[in-house]
Write a protein that holds these residues in place. Structure first.
Motif, mmCIF file in Angstrom:
data_model
loop_
_atom_site.group_PDB
_atom_site.id
_atom_site.type_symbol
_atom_site.label_atom_id
_atom_site.label_comp_id
_atom_site.label_asym_id
_atom_site.label_seq_id
_atom_site.Cartn_x
_atom_site.Cartn_y
_atom_site.Cartn_z
ATOM 1 N N PRO A 1 99.419 37.172 40.560
ATOM 2 C CA PRO A 1 99.648 38.394 41.350
ATOM 3 C C PRO A 1 100.590 39.356 40.631
ATOM 4 C CG PRO A 1 99.723 36.462 42.763
ATOM 5 C CD PRO A 1 99.647 35.950 41.352
ATOM 6 N N ARG A 2 100.263 40.637 40.679
ATOM 7 C CA ARG A 2 101.077 41.651 40.011
ATOM 8 C C ARG A 2 102.322 41.920 40.839
ATOM 9 N NH1 ARG A 2 95.685 40.632 39.115
ATOM 10 N NH2 ARG A 2 94.782 41.912 37.463
ATOM 11 N N PRO B 1 94.359 28.227 44.774
ATOM 12 C CA PRO B 1 95.013 29.524 44.983
ATOM 13 C C PRO B 1 94.752 30.143 46.354
ATOM 14 C CG PRO B 1 93.996 29.434 42.825
ATOM 15 C CD PRO B 1 93.504 28.234 43.584
ATOM 16 N N VAL B 2 93.690 29.734 47.027
ATOM 17 C CA VAL B 2 93.361 30.299 48.333
ATOM 18 C C VAL B 2 94.207 29.674 49.440
ATOM 19 C CG1 VAL B 2 91.499 30.535 50.033
ATOM 20 C CG2 VAL B 2 91.035 30.944 47.622
ATOM 21 N N ALA C 1 93.231 43.434 40.847
ATOM 22 C CA ALA C 1 94.636 43.853 40.782
ATOM 23 C C ALA C 1 95.238 44.137 42.149
ATOM 24 C CB ALA C 1 94.768 45.093 39.890
ATOM 25 N N ASP C 2 94.416 44.563 43.118
ATOM 26 C CA ASP C 2 94.954 44.947 44.420
ATOM 27 C C ASP C 2 95.050 43.788 45.406
ATOM 28 O OD1 ASP C 2 92.284 44.489 44.935
ATOM 29 O OD2 ASP C 2 91.878 46.462 45.801
ATOM 30 N N ASP C 3 94.742 42.567 44.964
ATOM 31 C CA ASP C 3 94.776 41.409 45.854
ATOM 32 C C ASP C 3 96.206 40.885 45.959
ATOM 33 O OD1 ASP C 3 94.415 39.125 47.328
ATOM 34 O OD2 ASP C 3 93.215 38.072 45.831
ATOM 35 N N THR C 4 96.817 41.071 47.139
ATOM 36 C CA THR C 4 98.185 40.612 47.361
ATOM 37 C C THR C 4 98.240 39.481 48.381
ATOM 38 O OG1 THR C 4 98.494 42.331 49.051
ATOM 39 C CG2 THR C 4 99.156 42.878 46.797
ATOM 40 N N SER C 5 97.101 38.802 48.596
ATOM 41 C CA SER C 5 97.054 37.751 49.615
ATOM 42 C C SER C 5 97.900 36.545 49.241
ATOM 43 C CB SER C 5 95.603 37.317 49.855
ATOM 44 O OG SER C 5 95.009 36.852 48.656
ATOM 45 N N THR C 6 98.103 36.324 47.953
ATOM 46 C CA THR C 6 98.981 35.257 47.475
ATOM 47 C C THR C 6 100.172 35.893 46.791
ATOM 48 O OG1 THR C 6 97.121 33.746 47.148
ATOM 49 C CG2 THR C 6 99.152 33.237 45.961
#
Length: 357
Positions: free
Chosen positions: A24-25, A288-289, A327-332
Motif C-alpha cells: 500500500p502506498r 492480503p485480503v 494504486a488507489d486501493d487503501t483497503s489494507t
C-alpha cells in the motif's frame, strides 16, 4: 548501487521467501500533487525497501510505489486507447475496467527496468521485479478488430514488447522477473471451456521461449484469484482447472496463492501431480485480503503442510498476492502489510528449521 543477481536458490540449500509485489502506498503518495508526485514516490520506494530489509526479507521489491497499477504501467501515456475495454468484476460488486486499443501500432511507453533500477539504488539485498504478463495486455485488442492492424500484427508487437520488458530487467540484474498472471484463473470464469486460457498460455510461451534455460530459471509466474479492495474476482473457480495448464508455461518459478484457498491440500495434490521438472513452487502463506495478521507459527504450519505434497527442496514461500495492485486501493493498511510480511519471513525460517534445510 546496482545489485548483481545472486545464484538462483540451490536445491536442498535453503527455503526461500519472496514478496509478490505491491505494498500500500503511503498517504503522501496518494495525496501528492502532480509536481510533488515523483519525489513522494521516490521517498516511498526508499522507505519500502528499508522496511523490508529491516524485517529480514532476503529479496525485496519497490512495492510498486511508482506504478499506477500492476497491469497498466506499460501503457501509461499511450495515446491510442479508449477507456471502454474489458470489465473485470469482483465478488463484492465493484469493477475494474481495462482500456481498449483504438489503433496500431502497439508499443510500451514504460518498461519495468525503470522501476528496478530505482529500487536497486536503495537496496543492499537482491531485488526482484514484477512485470505484467503479455496475456493480460492481449485483452486490450478489441473483439471487433482494428482497421489496418490485425490481431496477429498486434500480438507480434506485444510479444516483442514483453520480451524487451523482461530482458531489460534481467540484464539490469534483477534477481527474478515475475510475470503477473492473475487473468489465468479469471479466464476460466469468463470461458469455462478453457479456450481463452489456452490462448493466454500460448502468447506467454511465445515470449518465454525466447529466453534460454538459464534465463528462464530467473523468470517466474504468479497466479492468484485477484485481490483488490478486499475482494477477489475468481476465488470461486476451481484451481484444478488452471494448474495443469499453468505449469505448461516455460518458467523456472511459480508463485501460487494458497493461504486463502478453502482446501489447500487439494490444490497441493494437483500441483504435485503436475510439477514441472526443476521448477520451484512458492506457496502463498499470507492472505492480503484478510485483515487478520498471521502468526509465524501459522505460516510455519502452512509450509509444513505444503511439504507433505511437494519436495521441500523445491519449495519457497510468498504472499498470496500483492497488497495493493492498484494504486488507489487503501483497503489494507501499510502497517498490516508489513506485519504480514514479517510473519512470512519469520514463519518461513521456523519451517526451514523444522524441515532441516
Amino acid at each position: 548501487m546496482v545489485n548483481r543477481p545472486v545464484a538462483i536458490y540451490a536445491h536442498g540449500m535453503t527455503l526461500p521467501t519472496e514478496p509478490i509485489g505491491s505494498i500500500p502506498r503511503p498517504a503522501q503518495v496518494l495525496a501528492a500533487s502532480p509536481s510533488e508526485l515523483a519525489e513522494a514516490q521516490e521517498q516511498a520506494v526508499r522507505d519500502t525497501i528499508a522496511r523490508l530489509e529491516a524485517l529480514g526479507s532476503p529479496v525485496v521489491t519497490d512495492g510498486e510505489q511508482s506504478k499506477p497499477s500492476f497491469a497498466t504501467y506499460p501503457i501509461a501515456g499511450l495515446a491510442n486507447l479508449s477507456p471502454d475495454g474489458v470489465v473485470i468484476p469482483f465478488a463484492d460488486g465493484h469493477q475494474r475496467q481495462l482500456p481498449c486499443l483504438t489503433a496500431g501500432p502497439f508499443r510500451y511507453q514504460v518498461n519495468a527496468e525503470k522501476y528496478l533500477r530505482a529500487a536497486q539504488a536503495h537496496a543492499s539485498v537482491p531485488v526482484k521485479q514484477a512485470v505484467i504478463a503479455p496475456s493480460a495486455l492481449s485483452l486490450l485488442y478489441p473483439s471487433a478488430g482494428i482497421d489496418g492492424y490485425s490481431r496477429e500484427a498486434f500480438l507480434d508487437d506485444l510479444v516483442d514488447a514483453a520480451e524487451a520488458d523482461i530482458r531489460g530487467c534481467l540484464d539490469a540484474g534483477a534477481h527474478v522477473v515475475q510475470l503477473d498472471f492473475t487473468e489465468g484463473r479469471l479466464s476460466l470464469k469468463l470461458d469455462p471451456s478453457g479456450g481463452v486460457l489456452d490462448d493466454f498460455v500460448a502468447v506467454n510461451n511465445r515470449v518465454l521461449e525466447r529466453f534460454s534455460a538459464a534465463e528462464r530459471a530467473r523468470i517466474g509466474v504468479h497466479t492468484c484469484p485477484g485481490g483488490d479492495q478486499d475482494s477477489t474476482h475468481s476465488l470461486d473457480i476451481d484451481y484444478a482447472g488452471l494448474l495443469p495448464k499453468l505449469f505448461q508455461l516455460k518458467a523456472g518459478n511459480f508463485y501460487l496463492q494458497l493461504a486463502s484457498e478453502p482446501d489447500p491440500d487439494k490444490v497441493l495434490a494437483v500441483a504435485a501431480d503436475h510439477l514441472p521438472a526443476d521448477a520451484r513452487i512458492f506457496v502463498g502463506v499470507t492472505d492480503p485480503v484478510d485483515p487478520v495478521v498471521e502468526t509465524p507459527e501459522q505460516v510455519r504450519d502452512r509450509v509444513l503442510a505444503a511439504a507433505r505434497h511437494l519436495p521441500a527442496d523445491r519449495l519457497g514461500t510468498c504472499d498470496d498476492c500483492g497488497f495493493s495492485p492498484f494504486a488507489d486501493d487503501t483497503s489494507t493498511s501499510r502497517e498490516v502489510a508489513f506485519a504480514k510480511i514479517e510473519a512470512r519471513v519469520q514463519g518461513t525460517a521456523l519451517a526451514a528449521a523444522a524441515l532441516g534445510i
